[in-house]
Design an enzyme around this catalytic site. Sequence first.
Site, PDB file in Angstrom:
ATOM      1  N   GLY A  15       0.835  -1.193   0.000  1.00 32.52           N
ATOM      2  CA  GLY A  15       0.000   0.000   0.000  1.00 32.52           C
ATOM      3  C   GLY A  15       0.866   1.236   0.000  1.00 32.52           C
ATOM      4  CB  ALA A  18      -0.707   9.927   2.339  1.00 33.08           C
ATOM      5  CG  PHE A  90      -9.560  -0.920  -3.596  1.00 32.66           C
ATOM      6  CD1 PHE A  90     -10.141  -1.147  -4.833  1.00 32.66           C
ATOM      7  CD2 PHE A  90      -9.712   0.324  -3.014  1.00 32.66           C
ATOM      8  CE1 PHE A  90     -10.852  -0.147  -5.483  1.00 32.66           C
ATOM      9  CE2 PHE A  90     -10.421   1.332  -3.646  1.00 32.66           C
ATOM     10  CZ  PHE A  90     -10.996   1.095  -4.889  1.00 32.66           C
ATOM     11  CE  LYS A 203      -8.916   7.891  11.975  1.00 37.28           C
ATOM     12  NZ  LYS A 203      -8.101   8.705  11.049  1.00 37.28           N
TER      13      LYS A 203
END
Length: 354
Positions: A15, A18, A90, A203
């Site tokens: 992955g 960011a 995904f 959250k």
Amino acid sequence: MVSGVTYLKRGAVFGSGAFGTALACVLAKKCESVSVWHMNANEARVVNQKHENVYFLPGAPLPANLTFTADAEECAKGAEIVLFVIPTQFLRGFLQKNSHILRNHVVSRNVPVVMCSKGIERSSLLFPAQILEEFLPNYPIGVIAGPSFAIEVAKGMLTNVCTAAADINMARKIQRIMTTSDGSFRCWATTDVIGCEIASAMKNVLAIASGALKGLGTENNARAALISRGLLEIRDLTLALGGTGEAVFGLPGLGDLLLTCSSELSRNFTVGMKLGQGISLEEIKRTSKAVAEGVATAEPLERLAKKHNADLPICHEVYNVLYANGCAKRSFKKLNSCKLADEGLPALPRTSKM
């Protein structure tokens, strides 16, 4: 200097968004080499040439011992720790295609596997670590959760998170690997895995609500009330799903909620601001490169709450605004007009000290 930390030869991160890139930067301080899986080979080459993830984390130079690859097997080979930071919706597709690589290169060598994705899968209502457990049955899986904006993590700014696993010794093992010697990235261990995953998912939804308040022109008092009541919603679902509650008032719950609900660095908060200003979700999606996780989480969270008879009024109103033609202004008026009730709610169960 932090004592007792562990160093490794090689780490792997699946992955390259960011947060995945940021965690890879942390691992690069603890490993001789780190490999990051990126689904596009041409983009991976560009990142390696520029030593910067210009696609998802621009402005954060990458360490020399960190490389991107589009080859999942190459990424996993020789890894002594594996982090998953693939978007939740995904994740299953990736595992269906590549779980044999994990069995051959990870499970066979008893390598720690850590889930860092956040959210709830729409089709199954499972959390990310639960999805991974389907493909790696009976294999210990850890979780990382807590207040951690990617750009700050990547730049080595002070960050504290939790490492969670059903076995506290596994949680502590991951803690020692991920904590940097300079203390810039520090981990605290817990066994409340489900609590960490629930808090990490909820959250983002609550941050949309907080941003909507900002977009409507409210100030700090309203946001403080929302964060406080939102924290209780996290607690209620955690207890309904069998969590100990240990994570709720710690870094994964209170810590991450405060961060995500209070800063425009949060994509979820920003989406909420735009909704509060009257911009439609369709327009937000059209003009945004990446959609905030809370948008995808709100709908399965609504179904999960109903399944477990959990009352989550704030999250329910976020769902209404996103998916049921609701209006942010009407939703908050409804929330603030609810039946008067006592603040005192059942205390969290006592948990043993770590």
